[in-house]
Design an enzyme around this catalytic site. Sequence first.
Site, PDB file in Angstrom:
ATOM      1  N   HIS A   1       0.814  -1.251   0.059  1.00  0.00           N
ATOM      2  CA  HIS A   1       0.034  -0.013   0.063  1.00  0.00           C
ATOM      3  C   HIS A   1       0.764   1.475   0.045  1.00  0.00           C
ATOM      4  O   HIS A   1       0.242   2.391   0.134  1.00  0.00           O
ATOM      5  CB  HIS A   1      -1.040   0.053   1.294  1.00  0.00           C
TER       6      HIS A   1
ATOM      7  N   ARG B   1       7.037  -6.342   2.758  1.00  0.00           N
ATOM      8  CA  ARG B   1       5.739  -6.761   2.718  1.00  0.00           C
ATOM      9  C   ARG B   1       5.691  -6.200   1.147  1.00  0.00           C
ATOM     10  O   ARG B   1       5.672  -5.390   0.527  1.00  0.00           O
ATOM     11  CB  ARG B   1       4.607  -5.851   3.375  1.00  0.00           C
TER      12      ARG B   1
ATOM     13  N   ASP C   1      17.410 -11.402  -2.895  1.00  0.00           N
ATOM     14  CA  ASP C   1      18.802 -11.014  -3.616  1.00  0.00           C
ATOM     15  C   ASP C   1      19.175  -9.354  -3.236  1.00  0.00           C
ATOM     16  O   ASP C   1      20.118  -9.121  -2.834  1.00  0.00           O
ATOM     17  CB  ASP C   1      18.679 -11.090  -5.107  1.00  0.00           C
TER      18      ASP C   1
ATOM     19  N   GLU D   1      -6.128 -12.540   6.576  1.00  0.00           N
ATOM     20  CA  GLU D   1      -7.074 -11.429   6.681  1.00  0.00           C
ATOM     21  C   GLU D   1      -8.374 -11.619   5.981  1.00  0.00           C
ATOM     22  O   GLU D   1      -8.943 -10.448   5.541  1.00  0.00           O
ATOM     23  CB  GLU D   1      -6.034  -9.950   6.169  1.00  0.00           C
TER      24      GLU D   1
ATOM     25  N   ASP E   1      -8.405  -5.558   6.432  1.00  0.00           N
ATOM     26  CA  ASP E   1      -9.108  -6.357   5.411  1.00  0.00           C
ATOM     27  C   ASP E   1     -10.006  -7.609   5.973  1.00  0.00           C
ATOM     28  O   ASP E   1     -10.935  -7.827   5.435  1.00  0.00           O
ATOM     29  CB  ASP E   1      -7.843  -7.070   4.743  1.00  0.00           C
TER      30      ASP E   1
HETATM   31  O1  LIG Z   1      -5.705  -5.659   6.699  1.00  0.00           O
HETATM   32  C1  LIG Z   1      -4.796  -4.770   7.497  1.00  0.00           C
HETATM   33  O2  LIG Z   1      -5.107  -4.267   8.548  1.00  0.00           O
HETATM   34  C2  LIG Z   1      -3.524  -4.565   6.806  1.00  0.00           C
HETATM   35  O3  LIG Z   1      -3.223  -5.374   6.094  1.00  0.00           O
HETATM   36  C3  LIG Z   1      -2.599  -3.703   7.345  1.00  0.00           C
HETATM   37  C4  LIG Z   1      -3.077  -2.316   6.599  1.00  0.00           C
HETATM   38  O4  LIG Z   1      -2.369  -2.739   5.228  1.00  0.00           O
HETATM   39  C5  LIG Z   1      -2.049  -1.333   7.099  1.00  0.00           C
HETATM   40  O5  LIG Z   1      -1.113  -0.809   6.190  1.00  0.00           O
HETATM   41  C6  LIG Z   1      -2.633  -0.068   7.318  1.00  0.00           C
HETATM   42  O6  LIG Z   1      -4.091   0.029   6.757  1.00  0.00           O
END
Ligand SMILES: O=C(O)C(=O)C[C@H](O)[C@@H](O)CO
Length: 257
Positions: free
Chosen positions: A48, A73, A87, A152, A178
């Site tokens: 993100h 990530r 790498d 998630e 999520d």
């Molecule tokens: O579902 C979540 O909570 C995440 O995956 C973490 C978020 O992506 C975080 O970056 C902020 O919303």
Amino acid sequence: MPAPINAFKAALAKGDMQYGCWAGFADAYATEVLASARFDWLVIDGEHAPNDLRSITAQLAVLSSKHSHPVVRLPMGEDWAIKQVLDAGAQTLLIPMVESADQACALVRAMRYPPHGIRGSGAALARASNFSTIPDYIATANAQMCLVVQVETMDGIAALDEILKVEGVDGVFIGPSDLAADMGHMGDSSAAPVARTIKDALARIAASDKAAGILALDHGTAQTYADWGAQFLAVGIDVVMLAQTARATMAKWRDEG
Ligand SMILES: O=C(O)C(=O)C[C@H](O)[C@@H](O)CO
């Protein structure tokens, strides 16, 4: 000389509490500032935040001399992208949207050289081997790989017990945003059914031989998640911190002078 010891992996295995923060500026200078707070781990977010391989590599480089361990990530667990960031020197990956044990097994294999996996052998020109100055890198790299899978969705929650049996998974991170969205509570991870699901999932992970992780932006929720079994706890997002502080500062001057 072997591959560098992965201190974050060792801390998870020991059961030590690890406090982390999201690094979302996609910028090495900003990540270096964040590391001055001595978080135990920092998420270099390629899902993100606008990171690419070069910005991830630059952040890995600044963190190599710091206390904060880099957790990269990726947007998703593609073999080719995993190979590239390993790498570049990443040893710990956080992979979103893992929903089955098969998917987790494939990620474990993508992070390992044969015969334990499928990672391509290109360390001779890679930052990971300090450009061939770590002679035993290839022989020792597998042992320092740390995989954190992100569960998630309700499909992921349904597969959690099977995912917890996968050798090579070090931790399971529950994505509260999520998960809430998938459960029909977009934007509200404190909704009762979501909170119950998070509590149950953290307890199951904590009772396994894997570490449980999660993110919370307020102190009370973070403490609750820790009480429920979270061992690696992200307690902030740098972008949010800057935005909140900047807005509060401006509001104070505008309203109070
Ligand atoms: O579902 C979540 O909570 C995440 O995956 C973490 C978020 O992506 C975080 O970056 C902020 O919303």
